[in-house]
Write a protein that holds these residues in place. Sequence first.
Motif, PDB file in Angstrom:
ATOM      1  N   ASN A 129      -1.911  24.844 -58.894  1.00  0.00           N
ATOM      2  CA  ASN A 129      -0.933  25.865 -58.524  1.00  0.00           C
ATOM      3  C   ASN A 129      -1.568  27.250 -58.659  1.00  0.00           C
ATOM      4  O   ASN A 129      -1.230  28.045 -59.536  1.00  0.00           O
ATOM      5  CB  ASN A 129       0.335  25.782 -59.388  1.00  0.00           C
ATOM      6  N   SER A 173      -2.151  30.823 -57.173  1.00  0.00           N
ATOM      7  CA  SER A 173      -1.535  31.762 -56.231  1.00  0.00           C
ATOM      8  C   SER A 173      -2.587  32.526 -55.426  1.00  0.00           C
ATOM      9  O   SER A 173      -2.383  32.839 -54.253  1.00  0.00           O
ATOM     10  CB  SER A 173      -0.629  32.737 -56.985  1.00  0.00           C
ATOM     11  N   GLU A 191      -1.498  28.311 -62.574  1.00  0.00           N
ATOM     12  CA  GLU A 191      -0.264  28.243 -63.361  1.00  0.00           C
ATOM     13  C   GLU A 191      -0.325  27.100 -64.363  1.00  0.00           C
ATOM     14  O   GLU A 191       0.189  27.202 -65.478  1.00  0.00           O
ATOM     15  CB  GLU A 191       0.937  28.055 -62.423  1.00  0.00           C
TER      16      GLU A 191
END
Length: 1011
Positions: A544, A546, A559
């Motif tokens: 995850n 970004s 994340e």
Amino acid sequence: MMIVLGIPLWAFGFKGEKGMLSSALTRGAITVSPLNLVVQQTVSGRVIGTDGLPLPGVSISVVGSEAATSTNEAGNYSISVQTGATLRFSMIGYASQDIVVSGATLNVTLEASGQSLDEVVVVGYGTMKRSDLTGAVVTADLEAFKEAPNTNILQSIKGTVPGLQIGQTNQAGAEPSIAVRGRNTINGNTAVLIVLDGIIYNGRIGDVNPADIESVNILKDASSKAIYGAQAANGVMLITTRGGKKGKPTISYSTYLASQTPTSDMRLRNAEEKKQIIRDIYYQNSYLAPDYTQPNPDWDFSDTELVPENVRGIEDGTDYDWWGALTNPGFITDHALTIGGGTEKTSYYLSGGFTKQRGFLMNDNYKRNTARINVSTEISEWLTVGANTFGAFTDYSGIYPNMGAMKLTSPFVTPKDENGEYIIYPTGATNIINPFLDAAADNKDLKTRINGTFYGIVKIPQIPGLEYRLNLGNDFLLENYYYGSPYAANLAGAISKSNQQRFDMTFDNILSYENRFGDHGISATLVAGYRRNQFESTLAEGTNVSNISLSYNSLEQAEIQRTSSDAWKETFLYQMGRINYNYRDTYMLTATLRKDGFSGFSRNNKSALFPSVGASWVLSNEPFVSIPNLEYLKLRGTYGVNGNMTTRYSSLARVTTDDASKYVFGDGSGTAMGQSMGSLANDNLSWEKTKGLNVGIDFSLFSNRIGGNIDYYDTETTDLLWNVVIPEITGFPSISSNVGRLKNRGIEIILSTIPVRTDNLEWNVNLNFARNTNKIMSLLGEDKNNDGKEDDLIGSNLFIGKSIGTVYHYQIDGIWQLDDDVMTGYQPGTYRIVDQNEDGKITADQDRVFLGQTEPAYFFGIQSGLTYKNITFRFFINAIQGGKNGYLGANVPANVASTGNFANLNTFNYDLWSVSNPTGKYATGWTVPQINPTPYYSRSFVRLQDVSLAYQFNSSLINRIGLKNLKLNVSGKNLLTFTKWDGWDPETGQGINSDAYPVMKSLNVGLELSL
């Protein structure tokens, strides 16, 4: 006074009277030309070996000229040459010599080389003359494949040594598998022990530049392997690197460029081929009954269950070549520069190498940089020190497309949309991701190896022949694997960094003594050593992500972050004693005893003894053996015990940290990491032991024109390492134990011949043959059926009295056709299984039979070289044969993944059964029978593995530009393969539905020079 081009003859050193000069010209002793004055002279002499005996049949040629002769039975020769010419003395089995003529008499002593009897052979912790060997030791011929484009020395000796099986490679920089004399274990370690410059080596052989390797010796029988005891059951390979030689520095450079393409014409099916398969799947509607040979004009692909993306592609006429887009022609380029030389006290060898290989698949890349420094110096009469060191820096960076994903694509769709962006799921199915996305990942895969062997040799002047050697070996490997992709983790993005390092240290004390007392020769070796191997790794990864613009260099942006680490250590302690006795070079005896200790074994069996004995008898030295044209005949026999090790910690009760070990203490509390037992301890786990008998014969006939050896061996392995299944009530599925017995036997033959040898032409042919079989004699010793027989382990495919590779399966008798009375549970296009007990149904317990075995029946190789003047042509044919029912391999067609995509039917272009192809070889993949058997086919093959043509330039020409040697060559590898196997390659067993990669064939151009 005579004048030549205005220059008085006294300028050439002639001061005699006119009559003397005239007489000399008349006799032809002096030749006058417009450009120079050349003196012809007759040179004669005798050629002997290092034993002082004459050598008949030695070829003597004038370098740069067609003049040549050979020695007679007494080793004498005579030849007319020009003053200052270079004579080349050469003979099979001896090192060639180039000598500049400086007088009328030239006597030469040739030193043995290759497989000659006086050759010095590395045997582990020392050397021996080949004539003194009692065991089965073979030296690989490295010269014969010098021109081949091999990035690994194993590729250069593949198929040339009987009993040594080296696997194929199909990826850039791949390391081939190695086996010696088949299988001696079922579940134990199967790796061949590699010894590099006297130190056990656990690294990749591919990290050692082939240009730096001087010799490769293989120890095959129990006696010769006994010096390495516990780790030698699977054979020993001794690799020795080059060192400097006394004299001026010699600088050598070699390079080659090779192009590579697959040996097979396999490819993914195109649009028309896949459309035909879809028609065949829906044959009841797409064709007209009753024979289903005429197309139904009212049927269309929109009448199928194809997803819209595929239907739209068919209507648009899309025919995308995924295979062509994701592959490319491969190549190899290689450069090696070496400098070697020495003085009376010091020798040195330095080298640098660069190798680059691009594989067949996109991003299948390999780069290797190597550097080596070998140096030895005699500090005093009693002390010599030296070091053999090298560094290898390899780069495997790049993620290549997964073959499984490639097969799931469809020619009806494309990888990119109209905006040039990758389509994540081009077929419309979310379980089939675009294979280009794998290749788009950011990846760094680097490996750094630093290896050094440092030694000191102390001689005792008061005791001739006695010396002490100290070896310190260090091998350090650092691996960095970094990865980042926005498409990983279900398109959430994933990044990671993995760092691993391994350090191996060896410390050997070697005391040796060698001397001769009249007819008696004796040598003894004592070794005491210690090894430690240790490893550690750290992994940091995240998902995850970004912002993935910094890829794996910004792990904190993930994340979800996870870290893990690992480490292990293992130690070895060993002592060895070996004694060799020689009487009149006729009777030889070798005895060895080694004690090994390994930390991985149980507290009650940390160490074990491994003894061996060998003897040989040179019959040709006996006065009562007088056979015409027989030069050498020796009988050998050895018996000994070798060991095989378990894996580290296998005798201990180990703990694990997994999801089952997590615990929550109370409501609202966090999850605590715990530990749980992962295995049971076995305080009595001991070594596998392989007892082996080897008998052999070495022979030479007709002035070494015919020679070779024959070996027969018979071994038995007891206390096999095996994970025995135990009752589930214990909480564990199995426990590491010692059970059973395994037999292994075989025969090996080497035949070397020289059919033609003249002044300008020499032709040699070498043949090798090997056959190996194994048989399981006992397993668990259980008799659950109470029939007086030990039970087979059918679930593990192990059967008493059969080989490890036994194939126990259903017998296939063709394919059910449309007009057959098809058995219930089966359909047209599925395999027809033989009903062995004819009860009208197919069951696992009644209808499976022994079809054969996966092991080959025999191996053979044919190597030949033809040299005419400066041109040499060589070829090598390698073959593995299965006989009647051996060397079987499973070759399974693809099954349909889903009716919406028929994804797996985009696989390779093999002969598939259908209503439009009723004679197809393989069953359909779109029907599901009650039992779908695995078809087995022979993998037998004959391969033109190596062929080369080399031209050696005349020294008289290249000397003018300051070169000692200049050679050009062209070669080919794996150019032709004759087999009935369908798929990528029979030797790798990659079949028609394989997710592996193709074996490559190569065309190569190379150059060698030295100055």
